[in-house]
Design a protein around this motif. Structure first.
Motif, PDB file in Angstrom:
ATOM      1  N   LEU A  42      51.289  31.777  40.581  1.00  0.00           N
ATOM      2  CA  LEU A  42      49.905  31.658  40.106  1.00  0.00           C
ATOM      3  C   LEU A  42      48.959  31.209  41.217  1.00  0.00           C
ATOM      4  O   LEU A  42      47.782  31.563  41.213  1.00  0.00           O
ATOM      5  CB  LEU A  42      49.836  30.645  38.963  1.00  0.00           C
ATOM      6  N   PRO A  83      48.404  31.892  44.475  1.00  0.00           N
ATOM      7  CA  PRO A  83      47.598  32.870  45.208  1.00  0.00           C
ATOM      8  C   PRO A  83      46.482  33.478  44.365  1.00  0.00           C
ATOM      9  O   PRO A  83      45.427  33.832  44.895  1.00  0.00           O
ATOM     10  CB  PRO A  83      48.629  33.933  45.615  1.00  0.00           C
ATOM     11  N   PHE A  84      46.692  33.582  43.060  1.00  0.00           N
ATOM     12  CA  PHE A  84      45.625  34.124  42.210  1.00  0.00           C
ATOM     13  C   PHE A  84      44.457  33.162  42.146  1.00  0.00           C
ATOM     14  O   PHE A  84      43.314  33.559  41.963  1.00  0.00           O
ATOM     15  CB  PHE A  84      46.158  34.410  40.809  1.00  0.00           C
ATOM     16  N   ALA A  85      44.748  31.842  42.278  1.00  0.00           N
ATOM     17  CA  ALA A  85      43.675  30.860  42.203  1.00  0.00           C
ATOM     18  C   ALA A  85      42.960  30.719  43.538  1.00  0.00           C
ATOM     19  O   ALA A  85      41.737  30.589  43.585  1.00  0.00           O
ATOM     20  CB  ALA A  85      44.228  29.506  41.768  1.00  0.00           C
ATOM     21  N   GLY A 104      43.358  32.862  46.324  1.00  0.00           N
ATOM     22  CA  GLY A 104      43.185  34.081  47.097  1.00  0.00           C
ATOM     23  C   GLY A 104      44.413  34.402  47.932  1.00  0.00           C
ATOM     24  O   GLY A 104      45.173  33.513  48.291  1.00  0.00           O
ATOM     25  N   PRO A 105      44.604  35.697  48.256  1.00  0.00           N
ATOM     26  CA  PRO A 105      45.833  36.118  48.946  1.00  0.00           C
ATOM     27  C   PRO A 105      45.778  35.948  50.459  1.00  0.00           C
ATOM     28  O   PRO A 105      46.532  36.605  51.172  1.00  0.00           O
ATOM     29  CB  PRO A 105      45.941  37.598  48.557  1.00  0.00           C
TER      30      PRO A 105
END
Lengths: 222, 243, 60
Positions: free
Chosen positions: A35, A37-39, A41-42
Motif C-alpha cells: 500500500l 507506494p500507492f500513498a 508514489g512509485p
C-alpha cells in the motif's frame, strides 16, 4: 521444562493450523508494504530512503495485529486457567507462550523482508540490515505486546484497546530499529551503537514482559 | 493518623472534609502570589516577555511526571498491599494528570511559536511529553473499558508500573532520536541557569500547582468513594428487587 | 499590557488556557460531588441501607 516445551509446541501447532492466524500476519505485512507506494508514489529513490521505516512500521502493525489472539483463544477454551493453575511458574509459561508466538508469527515476517526489500529497491546490505534489526527487535515487540494482550484478556476487551496500550510502549524499539537500519545504509553513525541499544531493549523486555503479563493474569482472572 | 487508619474510607472522608478548605485556600493564595510575582518578573534578554510562559509551563510539566509517580505508588498499594484506597487514588489521579500534561504540551507549543517560528517542533522534551500524554489517555481508556472497579484497578496498576519502568527508556530513546535528527538552529528552552528573579516565582508557582493537584486529587478521591457507595447501594437495591 | 512585547497574545492565551482547564477540572469535580451525593440521598430515600447501617451521605 517438558511442560514448557509442550506448551511451545502446542502453541506453534495451533498458530500454524487453519484458523491460527500466524500467516495472516505475514499477509498483512505484505499488504501494508504494498500500500505504501500507492500513498507516497512509485518514486524508487524516495522508496529506497523510506524503505526501512516502511518495513519497520509494517512489521510493528503486523505483530500488533496477531498479538490479539495470544491469550484470548486460550481464555475462550479454558486452557488459560489450566496454565495459570499449572505447576510451571506463570512467568515462565508466559515467556514460553510469547516465544512460541514469535516463532510462529514473528519469524515469517523476517523471512518475508528480503522479498519486500526488493520491491522497495533496497540493496542487499540494506535488506540484510533491516532483516537483522527485525530479528532482534520483533521479540521486544512481542514481549511488550504480551502485557497488553494479558490486560486485554482479563478485561474481555481486545482490538483497539490493545493497540492504544501497546503502541506507546513500542516507540523505543521503533526508534532504534529504524535508526540501526538507516545507519547501515546511509551512515554517518556506526551500525553498532543503535543496534546494541536495540538488543538491550529486547533483553529488558524479556524481563519486564513475562512478569507484568503474569501479574496481570494472576490478578485479573477470577 | 497513619496509612492504616486511612484504609477506612469513612475516616478518610472525614479527614478530607476537614483538610480540603485549608488546602484550597493555601492553593489559591500561593497561585495568586505566584501569578503576581510572575507578572512582575523582568524580561529575559533572549526570550523577552515570552519567558513568562515558563512560570506555568514548567510546573505543569513537572506535575505531569509527578502524577505518574503518585499513580505508580498507588499501583504498588493496589498490587502489593491491597490498600483499599490505592485503587481510588490511582483512578482519581489519571484525569488530573492528563489535564496537567495537556497544559504542559499546549503551553510548550505556545512558547515554541515565537521562539521556533512553529507551533510544533519535534523537540525531544515536547515529544516525550506527548508520548506521556498518549499513555495517560491509554490508561484512562483502560479505566473506562471495564465496569468492575477492582478488576480495572488491578489491570491499570500493572499498566501504570510498566509505564513507570518504560518512561525512562522512552525518554532516553527520544533524546537519542532527537540528536540524530537535530533540526537546524533550535533555540533550546530553559537555558543554562536561572536567575533568582525567575527562580523564586517559578518555585512559588510550582508549589502552588502541586498543592492544586493535592487538593483536586483529594476531592476527586472523595467523589470516587461516593461513586462506589452509589454502585454498591444500587447493586443491593437490584438484588432486593430480584428477591 | 504594553510590557508584554510583540508576543503578548501567546502569553495571555497560555495563561487563559491554563486557567480555563483548571476551572473545568474544579467544576467537573464539584458537579460530580453534588451528583454522587444526590444519588446517594435518593437511594437512601428509596429504602436501601448500607450493611453498616450508617448513612451513606454521612462523611463525618
Amino acid at each position: 521444562m517438558t511442560a514448557l516445551a509442550a506448551l511451545i509446541r502446542r502453541d506453534i501447532r495451533i498458530a500454524l493450523r487453519v484458523g491460527g492466524g500466524a500467516l495472516i500476519g505475514v499477509l498483512f505485512f505484505l499488504t501494508v508494504t504494498v500500500l505504501m507506494p500507492f500513498a507516497i508514489g512509485p518514486d524508487l529513490a524516495l522508496l529506497t530512503r523510506l524503505g526501512p521505516a516502511i518495513l519497520w512500521l509494517g512489521a510493528l502493525l503486523a505483530s500488533l495485529l496477531t498479538l490479539d489472539r495470544l491469550f484470548t483463544a486460550d481464555h475462550e477454551d479454558g486452557s488459560l486457567d489450566l496454565i495459570v493453575m499449572g505447576r510451571a511458574p506463570l512467568e515462565l509459561a508466559c515467556a514460553a507462550k510469547a516465544l512460541a508466538h514469535w516463532l510462529a508469527a514473528g519469524l515469517p515476517l523476517i523471512a518475508a523482508t528480503p522479498v519486500l526489500g526488493l520491491m522497495l529497491n533496497l540493496d542487499a546490505t540494506a535488506t540484510s540490515a533491516v532483516a537483522l534489526t527485525l530479528l532482534v527487535g520483533t521479540p521486544a515487540l512481542t514481549f511488550t505486546g504480551m502485557i497488553g494482550a494479558a490486560l486485554a484478556v482479563t478485561l474481555h476487551r481486545g482490538g483497539l484497546l490493545l493497540a492504544v496500550l501497546v503502541l506507546p510502549l513500542s516507540i523505543p524499539v521503533l526508534i532504534f530499529g529504524v535508526a540501526a537500519s538507516q545507519a547501515a545504509i546511509t551512515g554517518p553513525l556506526s551500525f553498532g551503537t543503535p543496534f546494541s541499544i536495540l538488543c538491550a531493549i529486547s533483553l529488558v523486555s524479556f524481563v519486564i514482559g513475562p512478569f507484568a503479563a503474569a501479574a496481570s493474569l494472576r490478578h485479573g482472572l477470577d | 493518623m497513619t496509612l492504616i487508619d486511612l484504609a477506612n474510607p469513612t475516616k478518610f472522608l472525614s479527614l478530607t472534609a476537614r483538610v480540603l478548605p485549608w488546602l484550597a485556600g493555601a492553593t489559591a493564595i500561593l497561585l495568586l502570589v505566584g501569578f503576581y510575582q510572575a507578572a512582575m518578573a523582568p524580561d529575559d534578554y533572549q526570550h523577552g516577555a515570552v519567558v513568562k510562559i515558563m512560570f506555568i509551563h514548567v510546573p505543569n510539566a513537572w506535575l505531569s511526571m509527578f502524577v505518574w509517580s503518585v499513580m505508580s505508588l498507588a499501583a504498588l498499594g493496589t498490587l502489593v498491599w491491597r490498600h483499599p484506597l490505592a485503587d481510588v487514588a490511582a483512578k482519581a489521579a489519571a484525569p488530573i494528570g492528563a489535564a496537567f500534561t495537556f497544559l504542559a504540551l499546549v503551553t510548550g507549543s505556545l512558547w515554541g511559536r515565537p521562539m521556533w517560528g512553529t507551533y510544533w517542533q519535534w523537540d525531544a522534551r515536547l515529544t516525550s511529553v506527548l508520548i506521556l500524554f498518549l499513555m495517560y489517555l491509554g490508561l484512562m481508556a483502560l479505566w473506562r473499558a471495564v465496569d468492575d472497579p477492582s478488576r480495572a484497578a488491578r489491570a491499570a496498576a500493572v499498566l501504570t508500573l510498566v509505564g513507570a519502568l518504560n518512561l525512562p527508556i522512552i525518554k532516553f530513546s527520544v533524546d537519542w532520536w532527537n540528536t540524530l535528527h537535530q533540526p537546524a538552529s533550535v533555540l533550546r528552552m530553559g537555558g543554562p541557569t536561572l536567575d533568582r528573579a525567575f527562580l523564586i516565582p517559578l518555585l512559588v508557582m510550582a508549589l502552588g500547582f502541586s498543592l492544586l493537584f493535592v487538593t483536586l486529587h483529594l476531592a476527586a478521591m472523595r467523589n470516587e468513594i461516593l461513586r462506589r457507595r452509589v454502585r454498591s447501594l444500587q447493586m443491593m437495591q437490584a438484588s432486593q428487587q430480584a428477591a | 499590557m504594553t510590557m508584554l512585547g510583540p508576543y503578548a497574545s501567546f502569553i495571555v492565551t497560555s495563561y487563559a488556557l491554563v486557567a480555563a482547564v483548571v476551572l473545568i477540572l474544579i467544576g467537573w469535580i464539584a458537579i460530580d460531588y453534588r451528583q454522587q451525593r444526590e444519588r446517594l440521598r435518593e437511594l437512601e430515600a428509596s429504602g436501601v441501607t448500607r450493611r453498616s447501617g450508617r448513612q451513606a451521605t454521612d462523611i463525618r
